[in-house]
Design a protein around this motif. Sequence first.
Motif, PDB file in Angstrom:
ATOM      1  N   TYR A   1       0.832  -1.203   0.000  1.00  0.00           N
ATOM      2  CA  TYR A   1       0.000   0.000   0.000  1.00  0.00           C
ATOM      3  C   TYR A   1       0.867   1.255   0.000  1.00  0.00           C
ATOM      4  CZ  TYR A   1      -4.500  -2.272   0.242  1.00  0.00           C
ATOM      5  OH  TYR A   1      -5.622  -2.999  -0.077  1.00  0.00           O
ATOM      6  N   ARG A   2       0.425   2.256  -0.788  1.00  0.00           N
ATOM      7  CA  ARG A   2       1.207   3.463  -1.011  1.00  0.00           C
ATOM      8  C   ARG A   2       0.566   4.674  -0.329  1.00  0.00           C
ATOM      9  NH1 ARG A   2       4.788   3.101  -5.221  1.00  0.00           N
ATOM     10  NH2 ARG A   2       5.666   4.920  -4.140  1.00  0.00           N
ATOM     11  N   ARG A   3       1.395   5.651  -0.098  1.00  0.00           N
ATOM     12  CA  ARG A   3       0.944   6.909   0.470  1.00  0.00           C
ATOM     13  C   ARG A   3       0.440   7.837  -0.635  1.00  0.00           C
ATOM     14  NH1 ARG A   3       3.634   7.301   4.877  1.00  0.00           N
ATOM     15  NH2 ARG A   3       5.665   7.031   3.922  1.00  0.00           N
ATOM     16  N   ASN A   4      -0.671   8.551  -0.390  1.00  0.00           N
ATOM     17  CA  ASN A   4      -1.143   9.526  -1.373  1.00  0.00           C
ATOM     18  C   ASN A   4      -1.188  10.947  -0.818  1.00  0.00           C
ATOM     19  OD1 ASN A   4      -3.365   9.379   0.300  1.00  0.00           O
ATOM     20  ND2 ASN A   4      -4.820   8.775  -1.296  1.00  0.00           N
ATOM     21  N   ARG A   5      -0.607  11.139   0.386  1.00  0.00           N
ATOM     22  CA  ARG A   5      -0.457  12.459   0.997  1.00  0.00           C
ATOM     23  C   ARG A   5       0.616  12.325   2.068  1.00  0.00           C
ATOM     24  NH1 ARG A   5      -4.239   9.223   2.512  1.00  0.00           N
ATOM     25  NH2 ARG A   5      -5.126   9.192   4.609  1.00  0.00           N
ATOM     26  N   PRO A   6       1.212  13.422   2.503  1.00  0.00           N
ATOM     27  CA  PRO A   6       2.301  13.322   3.473  1.00  0.00           C
ATOM     28  C   PRO A   6       1.837  12.733   4.801  1.00  0.00           C
ATOM     29  CG  PRO A   6       2.289  15.481   2.418  1.00  0.00           C
ATOM     30  CD  PRO A   6       1.012  14.800   2.023  1.00  0.00           C
ATOM     31  N   ALA A   7       2.683  11.943   5.418  1.00  0.00           N
ATOM     32  CA  ALA A   7       2.382  11.412   6.748  1.00  0.00           C
ATOM     33  C   ALA A   7       2.367  12.555   7.765  1.00  0.00           C
ATOM     34  CB  ALA A   7       3.421  10.371   7.144  1.00  0.00           C
ATOM     35  N   GLY A   8       1.545  12.384   8.795  1.00  0.00           N
ATOM     36  CA  GLY A   8       1.515  13.354   9.882  1.00  0.00           C
ATOM     37  C   GLY A   8       0.628  14.550   9.659  1.00  0.00           C
ATOM     38  N   THR A   9      -0.117  14.590   8.545  1.00  0.00           N
ATOM     39  CA  THR A   9      -0.878  15.790   8.202  1.00  0.00           C
ATOM     40  C   THR A   9      -2.376  15.664   8.434  1.00  0.00           C
ATOM     41  OG1 THR A   9      -1.037  15.089   5.884  1.00  0.00           O
ATOM     42  CG2 THR A   9       0.814  16.522   6.495  1.00  0.00           C
ATOM     43  N   ASP A  10      -2.887  14.460   8.660  1.00  0.00           N
ATOM     44  CA  ASP A  10      -4.324  14.313   8.836  1.00  0.00           C
ATOM     45  C   ASP A  10      -4.622  13.169   9.789  1.00  0.00           C
ATOM     46  OD1 ASP A  10      -3.807  12.002   7.407  1.00  0.00           O
ATOM     47  OD2 ASP A  10      -5.259  12.399   5.814  1.00  0.00           O
ATOM     48  N   LEU A  11      -5.915  12.943  10.021  1.00  0.00           N
ATOM     49  CA  LEU A  11      -6.369  11.786  10.784  1.00  0.00           C
ATOM     50  C   LEU A  11      -7.158  10.898   9.833  1.00  0.00           C
ATOM     51  CD1 LEU A  11      -7.067  10.119  13.333  1.00  0.00           C
ATOM     52  CD2 LEU A  11      -8.986  11.687  13.717  1.00  0.00           C
TER      53      LEU A  11
END
Length: 399
Positions: free
Chosen positions: A215-225
Amino acid sequence: MKKVAFLAGGTAVLGLVVFAAWFFRPWAEYSPFNIIWNRETGDRVELYRRMDELFPHRIVEGEEKAEPLPRSIKAIDESYDWQGERKTIDEYAAESDTTALMVVKDGRVVFERYYQGEDAESRHTSWSVAKSYVATLIGMALMDGTISSLDDPVSKYVPDFEGTDYGSTSLRHLLMMSSGIDFIEDYESRGSDMRKLFFDVFIMNVDVDEFVKPYRRNRPAGTDLDYLSPNSHVLSMVLRKAYDKPLAEIASEKIFKPLGMADGTWLIDRNAPDGKEIGYCCLQTRAEDYARFGQLYLQDGMWQGQRLLPVGWTDLVSVPPTEVHEAGSTQYGERGYGLHFWVPEDPAGEYFANGYNGQSVFIDPANNVVVVKTGADIDQIPRRSETTAVLRALARAVK
């Protein structure tokens, strides 16, 4: 031509026979038929008491002679206000398919009630309450030095994840549910990533670690819940790799035995000894032992004079780490989020572990109370605010 048709028909019949054998598996302890049939049934009460009969699991060993918590049962106000109406706890229990309610005040059980065939010895599924157990084990690993920092990337402990998006995610961001991973967490919609995870792992015996790996990230870590079950599973992988033992053994040594719990079980992705625990859910234990877990947090990580959690850990996990995690600011309506614990609306210091279909371990430090609820509430989401009202009423009813 007839011969071709006969062969084709024979092949089809053989295929059906092979599929039926695989689906029903009369020779095996667990079968896809039993899993699917019980998962899709409208009545989940009995299912949630029998999860470890239907799925592969590993025993979480408790204390050999688990002593019950001290009892001081008292009469309390069993009513609460909801939308201008005065209702009783038993009315709520009937409407919500609640199976157990327990209130522990000052370390003593003061209210205890079971419904729908549940009793004090029933082991009930945790669903995502297990996520809070995984977070607790992370805190314990931090305290004993097995994990050096919450800001370490996953790949430091899980080398196989080097070069993956999960591998570069910090333990802190996983605990915050802020991994940025693109995953659809929907338990009921067919085709969602969560349903695919369930099907692949429990029906097709896919390795759960390998399932979450790509699974891939589609936004920076640490920025949302964004509440994602694979985040918790990856944390459980970190624990397994760091301690070099199954998660059930770690939980036994760090939580179950020290807190005097009875034996429990943890579901795994395939039969032992090769099975890996499902780190985002599926612990099975008694209501009283869920209460012991809450009591550990109520006592700031201390148990019988011994510190089991780092100083400051309970404050860390129970306070929203950013503005987007605060109650009223999230996509989860009235609830906020700490580090693998939820925070209720208008918080007065309370926080809670929460699981699918109405499992809760509600911790109220101001009143020195833990409230445990188990159940099979299919309508848990529209009932969330009322459930909070019930848990608070129970916590505040005991003087």
